[in-house]
Design a protein around this motif. Sequence first.
Motif, PDB file in Angstrom:
ATOM      1  N   GLN A  14      -6.856 -10.267   4.959  1.00 30.82           N
ATOM      2  CA  GLN A  14      -7.273 -10.247   6.366  1.00 30.82           C
ATOM      3  C   GLN A  14      -6.751 -11.466   7.116  1.00 30.82           C
ATOM      4  O   GLN A  14      -6.498 -11.406   8.315  1.00 30.82           O
ATOM      5  CB  GLN A  14      -8.790 -10.148   6.475  1.00 30.82           C
ATOM      6  N   ARG A  15      -6.557 -12.570   6.415  1.00 28.86           N
ATOM      7  CA  ARG A  15      -5.995 -13.777   7.039  1.00 28.86           C
ATOM      8  C   ARG A  15      -4.482 -13.634   7.248  1.00 28.86           C
ATOM      9  O   ARG A  15      -3.917 -14.221   8.159  1.00 28.86           O
ATOM     10  CB  ARG A  15      -6.255 -15.002   6.173  1.00 28.86           C
ATOM     11  N   VAL A  16      -3.834 -12.868   6.385  1.00 31.33           N
ATOM     12  CA  VAL A  16      -2.391 -12.695   6.436  1.00 31.33           C
ATOM     13  C   VAL A  16      -1.996 -11.631   7.467  1.00 31.33           C
ATOM     14  O   VAL A  16      -1.007 -11.789   8.190  1.00 31.33           O
ATOM     15  CB  VAL A  16      -1.852 -12.287   5.038  1.00 31.33           C
ATOM     16  N   LEU A  17      -2.757 -10.581   7.551  1.00 33.77           N
ATOM     17  CA  LEU A  17      -2.403  -9.406   8.339  1.00 33.77           C
ATOM     18  C   LEU A  17      -2.032  -9.690   9.793  1.00 33.77           C
ATOM     19  O   LEU A  17      -1.045  -9.127  10.285  1.00 33.77           O
ATOM     20  CB  LEU A  17      -3.527  -8.370   8.254  1.00 33.77           C
ATOM     21  N   PRO A  18      -2.725 -10.567  10.508  1.00 36.52           N
ATOM     22  CA  PRO A  18      -2.335 -10.800  11.906  1.00 36.52           C
ATOM     23  C   PRO A  18      -0.920 -11.375  12.061  1.00 36.52           C
ATOM     24  O   PRO A  18      -0.320 -11.257  13.124  1.00 36.52           O
ATOM     25  CB  PRO A  18      -3.377 -11.809  12.405  1.00 36.52           C
ATOM     26  N   LEU A  19      -0.398 -11.965  11.012  1.00 39.17           N
ATOM     27  CA  LEU A  19       0.943 -12.562  11.054  1.00 39.17           C
ATOM     28  C   LEU A  19       1.934 -11.754  10.220  1.00 39.17           C
ATOM     29  O   LEU A  19       2.871 -12.308   9.640  1.00 39.17           O
ATOM     30  CB  LEU A  19       0.881 -14.001  10.537  1.00 39.17           C
ATOM     31  N   HIS A  20       1.722 -10.446  10.161  1.00 33.32           N
ATOM     32  CA  HIS A  20       2.476  -9.609   9.227  1.00 33.32           C
ATOM     33  C   HIS A  20       3.988  -9.714   9.373  1.00 33.32           C
ATOM     34  O   HIS A  20       4.699  -9.726   8.376  1.00 33.32           O
ATOM     35  CB  HIS A  20       2.016  -8.160   9.292  1.00 33.32           C
ATOM     36  N   ASP A  21       4.514  -9.800  10.586  1.00 32.02           N
ATOM     37  CA  ASP A  21       5.971  -9.901  10.735  1.00 32.02           C
ATOM     38  C   ASP A  21       6.500 -11.218  10.177  1.00 32.02           C
ATOM     39  O   ASP A  21       7.537 -11.249   9.510  1.00 32.02           O
ATOM     40  CB  ASP A  21       6.376  -9.760  12.205  1.00 32.02           C
ATOM     41  N   VAL A  22       5.797 -12.294  10.444  1.00 30.20           N
ATOM     42  CA  VAL A  22       6.194 -13.610   9.926  1.00 30.20           C
ATOM     43  C   VAL A  22       6.105 -13.613   8.404  1.00 30.20           C
ATOM     44  O   VAL A  22       7.010 -14.085   7.713  1.00 30.20           O
ATOM     45  CB  VAL A  22       5.308 -14.722  10.525  1.00 30.20           C
ATOM     46  N   GLY A  44      19.267  -1.276   4.723  1.00 30.43           N
ATOM     47  CA  GLY A  44      18.874  -1.071   6.116  1.00 30.43           C
ATOM     48  C   GLY A  44      18.350  -2.332   6.777  1.00 30.43           C
ATOM     49  O   GLY A  44      18.556  -3.455   6.299  1.00 30.43           O
ATOM     50  N   ASP A  45      17.663  -2.124   7.867  1.00 28.14           N
ATOM     51  CA  ASP A  45      17.067  -3.181   8.667  1.00 28.14           C
ATOM     52  C   ASP A  45      15.938  -3.845   7.886  1.00 28.14           C
ATOM     53  O   ASP A  45      14.946  -3.205   7.539  1.00 28.14           O
ATOM     54  CB  ASP A  45      16.549  -2.568   9.973  1.00 28.14           C
ATOM     55  N   ILE A  46      16.081  -5.128   7.603  1.00 26.68           N
ATOM     56  CA  ILE A  46      15.086  -5.850   6.802  1.00 26.68           C
ATOM     57  C   ILE A  46      13.768  -5.967   7.552  1.00 26.68           C
ATOM     58  O   ILE A  46      12.701  -6.013   6.943  1.00 26.68           O
ATOM     59  CB  ILE A  46      15.633  -7.214   6.318  1.00 26.68           C
ATOM     60  N   GLY A  47      13.821  -5.993   8.880  1.00 24.37           N
ATOM     61  CA  GLY A  47      12.591  -6.014   9.668  1.00 24.37           C
ATOM     62  C   GLY A  47      11.785  -4.738   9.463  1.00 24.37           C
ATOM     63  O   GLY A  47      10.562  -4.781   9.299  1.00 24.37           O
ATOM     64  N   MET A  48      12.469  -3.611   9.465  1.00 24.28           N
ATOM     65  CA  MET A  48      11.807  -2.317   9.220  1.00 24.28           C
ATOM     66  C   MET A  48      11.263  -2.278   7.795  1.00 24.28           C
ATOM     67  O   MET A  48      10.154  -1.815   7.559  1.00 24.28           O
ATOM     68  CB  MET A  48      12.794  -1.172   9.448  1.00 24.28           C
ATOM     69  N   GLN A  49      12.044  -2.792   6.854  1.00 24.29           N
ATOM     70  CA  GLN A  49      11.585  -2.845   5.466  1.00 24.29           C
ATOM     71  C   GLN A  49      10.321  -3.691   5.355  1.00 24.29           C
ATOM     72  O   GLN A  49       9.397  -3.348   4.634  1.00 24.29           O
ATOM     73  CB  GLN A  49      12.688  -3.409   4.564  1.00 24.29           C
ATOM     74  N   GLY A  50      10.282  -4.795   6.081  1.00 27.94           N
ATOM     75  CA  GLY A  50       9.100  -5.656   6.083  1.00 27.94           C
ATOM     76  C   GLY A  50       7.869  -4.935   6.619  1.00 27.94           C
ATOM     77  O   GLY A  50       6.773  -5.078   6.079  1.00 27.94           O
ATOM     78  N   ARG A  51       8.058  -4.149   7.675  1.00 23.61           N
ATOM     79  CA  ARG A  51       6.924  -3.388   8.224  1.00 23.61           C
ATOM     80  C   ARG A  51       6.423  -2.353   7.222  1.00 23.61           C
ATOM     81  O   ARG A  51       5.224  -2.129   7.092  1.00 23.61           O
ATOM     82  CB  ARG A  51       7.318  -2.757   9.558  1.00 23.61           C
ATOM     83  N   LYS A  52       7.358  -1.721   6.507  1.00 21.31           N
ATOM     84  CA  LYS A  52       6.964  -0.751   5.471  1.00 21.31           C
ATOM     85  C   LYS A  52       6.193  -1.441   4.350  1.00 21.31           C
ATOM     86  O   LYS A  52       5.198  -0.914   3.854  1.00 21.31           O
ATOM     87  CB  LYS A  52       8.195  -0.048   4.900  1.00 21.31           C
ATOM     88  N   LEU A  53       6.668  -2.613   3.959  1.00 17.99           N
ATOM     89  CA  LEU A  53       6.005  -3.378   2.902  1.00 17.99           C
ATOM     90  C   LEU A  53       4.572  -3.717   3.310  1.00 17.99           C
ATOM     91  O   LEU A  53       3.634  -3.510   2.539  1.00 17.99           O
ATOM     92  CB  LEU A  53       6.784  -4.651   2.599  1.00 17.99           C
ATOM     93  N   LEU A  57       1.165  -2.424   1.544  1.00 20.16           N
ATOM     94  CA  LEU A  57       0.189  -3.382   1.025  1.00 20.16           C
ATOM     95  C   LEU A  57      -1.174  -3.191   1.678  1.00 20.16           C
ATOM     96  O   LEU A  57      -2.198  -3.225   0.993  1.00 20.16           O
ATOM     97  CB  LEU A  57       0.677  -4.813   1.242  1.00 20.16           C
ATOM     98  N   ALA A  58      -1.191  -2.974   2.974  1.00 27.04           N
ATOM     99  CA  ALA A  58      -2.459  -2.779   3.682  1.00 27.04           C
ATOM    100  C   ALA A  58      -3.212  -1.575   3.130  1.00 27.04           C
ATOM    101  O   ALA A  58      -4.421  -1.642   2.893  1.00 27.04           O
ATOM    102  CB  ALA A  58      -2.215  -2.624   5.182  1.00 27.04           C
ATOM    103  N   THR A  59      -2.499  -0.502   2.886  1.00 26.12           N
ATOM    104  CA  THR A  59      -3.128   0.710   2.347  1.00 26.12           C
ATOM    105  C   THR A  59      -3.694   0.458   0.961  1.00 26.12           C
ATOM    106  O   THR A  59      -4.841   0.804   0.672  1.00 26.12           O
ATOM    107  CB  THR A  59      -2.100   1.860   2.295  1.00 26.12           C
ATOM    108  N   VAL A  60      -2.890  -0.136   0.101  1.00 26.83           N
ATOM    109  CA  VAL A  60      -3.319  -0.368  -1.277  1.00 26.83           C
ATOM    110  C   VAL A  60      -4.463  -1.374  -1.330  1.00 26.83           C
ATOM    111  O   VAL A  60      -5.449  -1.159  -2.043  1.00 26.83           O
ATOM    112  CB  VAL A  60      -2.126  -0.819  -2.151  1.00 26.83           C
ATOM    113  N   ILE A  61      -4.359  -2.444  -0.578  1.00 27.96           N
ATOM    114  CA  ILE A  61      -5.403  -3.472  -0.609  1.00 27.96           C
ATOM    115  C   ILE A  61      -6.726  -2.918  -0.096  1.00 27.96           C
ATOM    116  O   ILE A  61      -7.784  -3.223  -0.627  1.00 27.96           O
ATOM    117  CB  ILE A  61      -4.949  -4.722   0.169  1.00 27.96           C
ATOM    118  N   ASP A  62      -6.646  -2.063   0.903  1.00 26.25           N
ATOM    119  CA  ASP A  62      -7.857  -1.422   1.422  1.00 26.25           C
ATOM    120  C   ASP A  62      -8.526  -0.549   0.361  1.00 26.25           C
ATOM    121  O   ASP A  62      -9.736  -0.374   0.370  1.00 26.25           O
ATOM    122  CB  ASP A  62      -7.511  -0.591   2.658  1.00 26.25           C
ATOM    123  N   LYS A  63      -7.727  -0.022  -0.559  1.00 32.59           N
ATOM    124  CA  LYS A  63      -8.234   0.916  -1.580  1.00 32.59           C
ATOM    125  C   LYS A  63      -8.335   0.293  -2.968  1.00 32.59           C
ATOM    126  O   LYS A  63      -8.454   1.014  -3.957  1.00 32.59           O
ATOM    127  CB  LYS A  63      -7.314   2.132  -1.662  1.00 32.59           C
TER     128      LYS A  63
END
Length: 141
Positions: A14-22, A44-53, A57-63
């Motif tokens: 939860q502390r990391v999520l607000p800065l997800h792009d960074v 591909g675009d590493i920025g897009m890959q980062g958003r997918k990552l 992670l958000a989905t798995v961590i939530d579960k």
Amino acid sequence: MTSEQIALVQASWQRVLPLHDVVAGIFYAKLFEIDPSLRALFKGDIGMQGRKLVAMLATVIDKLDKLDTVMRDIQSLGRLHVHYGVKDEHYETVGLALLATLQTGLGDEHFPAETRAAWATAYTALADAMKAAAAAARPAA
């Protein structure tokens, strides 16, 4: 994982999520610093890959407390990574980069040893599931 470990991972996330792009940028910088040869696996675009990552992670961590509900997706991801050229030894490198990223992003105060250990346990469980699925998906030699 214990309920305490799950709580540590989820609270730190939860502390990391607000800065997800960074955080995603830091992760890939660390990954390629540890093993520059891995850069070739990302077409591909590493920025897009980062958003997918981050989304994964958000989905798995939530579960984390009910991993069985996302295990099929985790295994699918492991099988998919075979086609990208991912090998078992790459999972260790990714784990090192993830922990280093969290250390950088959270600092000592919010990433003490017990939180780091909880993340390592979570990552190992996920990586092991992905590697097992990948092994089953690889053509026989």
